[in-house]
Design a protein around this motif. Structure first.
Motif, PDB file in Angstrom:
ATOM      1  N   PRO A 144      31.775  10.555  19.174  1.00 40.29           N
ATOM      2  CA  PRO A 144      31.677  10.367  17.586  1.00 40.29           C
ATOM      3  C   PRO A 144      32.564  11.687  16.935  1.00 40.29           C
ATOM      4  O   PRO A 144      32.723  11.419  15.960  1.00 40.29           O
ATOM      5  N   TYR A 145      32.696  12.565  17.924  1.00 39.24           N
ATOM      6  CA  TYR A 145      33.285  13.763  17.252  1.00 39.24           C
ATOM      7  C   TYR A 145      34.476  14.489  18.007  1.00 39.24           C
ATOM      8  O   TYR A 145      34.714  13.955  19.339  1.00 39.24           O
ATOM      9  N   GLY A 146      35.348  15.257  17.426  1.00 42.29           N
ATOM     10  CA  GLY A 146      36.448  15.558  18.041  1.00 42.29           C
ATOM     11  C   GLY A 146      37.688  14.908  17.978  1.00 42.29           C
ATOM     12  O   GLY A 146      38.785  15.540  17.951  1.00 42.29           O
ATOM     13  N   ARG A 147      37.692  13.762  17.614  1.00 42.11           N
ATOM     14  CA  ARG A 147      38.761  12.878  16.994  1.00 42.11           C
ATOM     15  C   ARG A 147      38.444  12.078  15.918  1.00 42.11           C
ATOM     16  O   ARG A 147      37.224  12.103  15.803  1.00 42.11           O
ATOM     17  N   SER A 148      39.292  11.523  15.141  1.00 44.34           N
ATOM     18  CA  SER A 148      38.946  10.502  14.333  1.00 44.34           C
ATOM     19  C   SER A 148      38.624   9.275  14.328  1.00 44.34           C
ATOM     20  O   SER A 148      38.264   8.413  13.761  1.00 44.34           O
ATOM     21  N   ASN A 149      38.824   8.828  15.625  1.00 42.52           N
ATOM     22  CA  ASN A 149      38.459   7.389  16.206  1.00 42.52           C
ATOM     23  C   ASN A 149      37.406   6.785  15.791  1.00 42.52           C
ATOM     24  O   ASN A 149      37.191   5.780  14.903  1.00 42.52           O
ATOM     25  N   ALA A 150      36.121   7.366  15.747  1.00 42.39           N
ATOM     26  CA  ALA A 150      34.842   6.758  15.523  1.00 42.39           C
ATOM     27  C   ALA A 150      34.825   6.588  13.753  1.00 42.39           C
ATOM     28  O   ALA A 150      34.665   5.555  13.322  1.00 42.39           O
ATOM     29  N   ARG A 151      35.106   8.023  13.192  1.00 40.55           N
ATOM     30  CA  ARG A 151      35.118   7.589  11.652  1.00 40.55           C
ATOM     31  C   ARG A 151      36.166   6.574  11.346  1.00 40.55           C
ATOM     32  O   ARG A 151      35.830   5.672  10.261  1.00 40.55           O
ATOM     33  N   ASP A 152      37.291   6.439  11.796  1.00 38.48           N
ATOM     34  CA  ASP A 152      38.377   5.275  11.584  1.00 38.48           C
ATOM     35  C   ASP A 152      37.903   4.160  11.718  1.00 38.48           C
ATOM     36  O   ASP A 152      37.947   3.140  10.846  1.00 38.48           O
ATOM     37  N   SER A 153      37.125   3.828  12.849  1.00 43.84           N
ATOM     38  CA  SER A 153      36.694   2.547  13.311  1.00 43.84           C
ATOM     39  C   SER A 153      35.624   1.822  12.241  1.00 43.84           C
ATOM     40  O   SER A 153      35.469   0.953  11.835  1.00 43.84           O
ATOM     41  N   LEU A 154      34.637   2.918  11.895  1.00 41.42           N
ATOM     42  CA  LEU A 154      33.720   2.713  10.794  1.00 41.42           C
ATOM     43  C   LEU A 154      34.329   2.306   9.512  1.00 41.42           C
ATOM     44  O   LEU A 154      33.709   1.255   8.713  1.00 41.42           O
ATOM     45  N   ASP A 155      35.363   3.152   9.138  1.00 46.89           N
ATOM     46  CA  ASP A 155      36.259   2.807   8.118  1.00 46.89           C
ATOM     47  C   ASP A 155      36.904   1.333   7.919  1.00 46.89           C
ATOM     48  O   ASP A 155      36.707   0.703   6.937  1.00 46.89           O
ATOM     49  N   VAL A 156      37.225   1.042   9.199  1.00 46.57           N
ATOM     50  CA  VAL A 156      37.874  -0.454   9.255  1.00 46.57           C
ATOM     51  C   VAL A 156      36.741  -1.431   9.087  1.00 46.57           C
ATOM     52  O   VAL A 156      36.824  -2.349   8.125  1.00 46.57           O
ATOM     53  N   ALA A 157      35.580  -1.017   9.732  1.00 48.96           N
ATOM     54  CA  ALA A 157      34.737  -2.169   9.621  1.00 48.96           C
ATOM     55  C   ALA A 157      33.918  -2.279   8.119  1.00 48.96           C
ATOM     56  O   ALA A 157      33.948  -3.358   7.779  1.00 48.96           O
ATOM     57  N   LEU A 158      33.956  -1.147   7.578  1.00 48.19           N
ATOM     58  CA  LEU A 158      33.438  -1.334   5.818  1.00 48.19           C
ATOM     59  C   LEU A 158      34.295  -1.734   5.215  1.00 48.19           C
ATOM     60  O   LEU A 158      33.836  -2.809   4.369  1.00 48.19           O
ATOM     61  N   THR A 159      35.637  -1.680   5.320  1.00 48.96           N
ATOM     62  CA  THR A 159      36.767  -2.272   4.728  1.00 48.96           C
ATOM     63  C   THR A 159      36.676  -3.696   4.961  1.00 48.96           C
ATOM     64  O   THR A 159      36.781  -4.565   4.130  1.00 48.96           O
ATOM     65  N   CYS A 160      36.624  -4.147   6.319  1.00 46.19           N
ATOM     66  CA  CYS A 160      36.669  -5.662   6.559  1.00 46.19           C
ATOM     67  C   CYS A 160      35.338  -6.165   5.606  1.00 46.19           C
ATOM     68  O   CYS A 160      35.294  -7.332   5.300  1.00 46.19           O
ATOM     69  N   GLY A 161      34.061  -5.543   5.793  1.00 45.20           N
ATOM     70  CA  GLY A 161      32.849  -5.739   5.146  1.00 45.20           C
ATOM     71  C   GLY A 161      33.104  -6.298   3.663  1.00 45.20           C
ATOM     72  O   GLY A 161      32.486  -7.234   2.981  1.00 45.20           O
ATOM     73  N   VAL A 162      34.062  -5.262   3.218  1.00 45.32           N
ATOM     74  CA  VAL A 162      34.036  -5.459   1.602  1.00 45.32           C
ATOM     75  C   VAL A 162      34.649  -6.947   1.439  1.00 45.32           C
ATOM     76  O   VAL A 162      34.439  -7.562   0.411  1.00 45.32           O
ATOM     77  N   PHE A 163      35.710  -7.429   2.264  1.00 42.73           N
ATOM     78  CA  PHE A 163      36.244  -8.445   2.216  1.00 42.73           C
ATOM     79  C   PHE A 163      35.429  -9.564   3.043  1.00 42.73           C
ATOM     80  O   PHE A 163      35.976 -10.907   2.959  1.00 42.73           O
ATOM     81  N   GLU A 164      34.212  -9.422   3.053  1.00 44.02           N
ATOM     82  CA  GLU A 164      33.220 -10.463   3.621  1.00 44.02           C
ATOM     83  C   GLU A 164      33.736 -11.202   4.946  1.00 44.02           C
ATOM     84  O   GLU A 164      33.635 -12.427   5.320  1.00 44.02           O
ATOM     85  N   MET A 165      34.565 -10.334   5.654  1.00 41.69           N
ATOM     86  CA  MET A 165      34.832 -11.054   6.988  1.00 41.69           C
ATOM     87  C   MET A 165      33.859 -10.761   8.114  1.00 41.69           C
ATOM     88  O   MET A 165      33.267  -9.577   8.013  1.00 41.69           O
ATOM     89  N   PRO A 166      33.774 -11.751   8.948  1.00 41.10           N
ATOM     90  CA  PRO A 166      32.809 -11.462   9.930  1.00 41.10           C
ATOM     91  C   PRO A 166      33.124 -10.290  10.830  1.00 41.10           C
ATOM     92  O   PRO A 166      34.137 -10.357  11.615  1.00 41.10           O
ATOM     93  N   ILE A 167      32.253  -9.349  11.139  1.00 42.91           N
ATOM     94  CA  ILE A 167      32.442  -8.241  11.889  1.00 42.91           C
ATOM     95  C   ILE A 167      31.609  -8.119  13.026  1.00 42.91           C
ATOM     96  O   ILE A 167      30.222  -8.170  12.502  1.00 42.91           O
ATOM     97  N   SER A 168      31.916  -7.571  14.059  1.00 39.13           N
ATOM     98  CA  SER A 168      31.112  -7.330  15.427  1.00 39.13           C
ATOM     99  C   SER A 168      31.632  -5.727  15.780  1.00 39.13           C
ATOM    100  O   SER A 168      32.819  -5.701  15.702  1.00 39.13           O
ATOM    101  N   ILE A 169      30.915  -4.856  16.035  1.00 36.01           N
ATOM    102  CA  ILE A 169      31.136  -3.640  16.586  1.00 36.01           C
ATOM    103  C   ILE A 169      30.318  -3.668  18.106  1.00 36.01           C
ATOM    104  O   ILE A 169      29.258  -3.795  18.282  1.00 36.01           O
ATOM    105  N   LEU A 170      31.182  -3.301  19.032  1.00 37.13           N
ATOM    106  CA  LEU A 170      30.905  -2.973  20.445  1.00 37.13           C
ATOM    107  C   LEU A 170      31.143  -1.421  20.569  1.00 37.13           C
ATOM    108  O   LEU A 170      32.047  -0.820  20.432  1.00 37.13           O
TER     109      LEU A 170
END
Length: 121
Positions: A15-41
């Motif tokens: 979760p920390y040390g790089r921006s990967n975790a935050r970036d992935s959650l930002d992408v998920a939330l953005t897709c959610g705004v557009f009501e795209m079906p999202i799954s996270i593993l």
């Protein structure tokens, strides 16, 4: 209107040390705004994102728990965790603050096949 593409986001980084975790959650939330079906593993070191009580302020970062808690508000409730990764890191399902469905390698392969777009962070 054509069906929206199903998106799978795979979190493999701590979760920390790089921006990967935050970036992935930002992408998920953005897709959610557009009501795209999202799954996270959550796999590999990404399983640490699901553990509570992070002391992110100690390293000068914001805690990701608020972002994870916001996922249901965007209709993102398909969260999965790799059982093998939990075992590798000595974690148990009960140690996770955020609920996710455990999947073995065979189920993960099927999950990937069931999605139109797969993004790995």
């Amino acid at each position: 209107m054509p069906d929206k593409k199903k998106v799978l986001i795979i979190n493999r980084r701590a979760p920390y040390g790089r921006s990967n975790a935050r970036d992935s959650l930002d992408v998920a939330l953005t897709c959610g705004v557009f009501e795209m079906p999202i799954s996270i593993l959550f796999a590999d070191d990404g399983v640490f994102q699901l553990i509570g009580n992070h002391q992110a302020g100690d390293i000068g970062q914001k805690n990701l728990s608020a972002n994870l808690a916001a996922l249901p508000m965007y209709d993102i409730d398909q969260l999965f965790v790799c059982t093998e990764s939990l075992n590798t890191h000595g974690l148990t399902f009960d140690s996770l603050e955020h609920s996710a469905t455990q999947l073995d390698q065979t189920a993960i392969q099927q999950l990937i096949q069931d999605h139109d777009v797969v993004l790995t962070f």
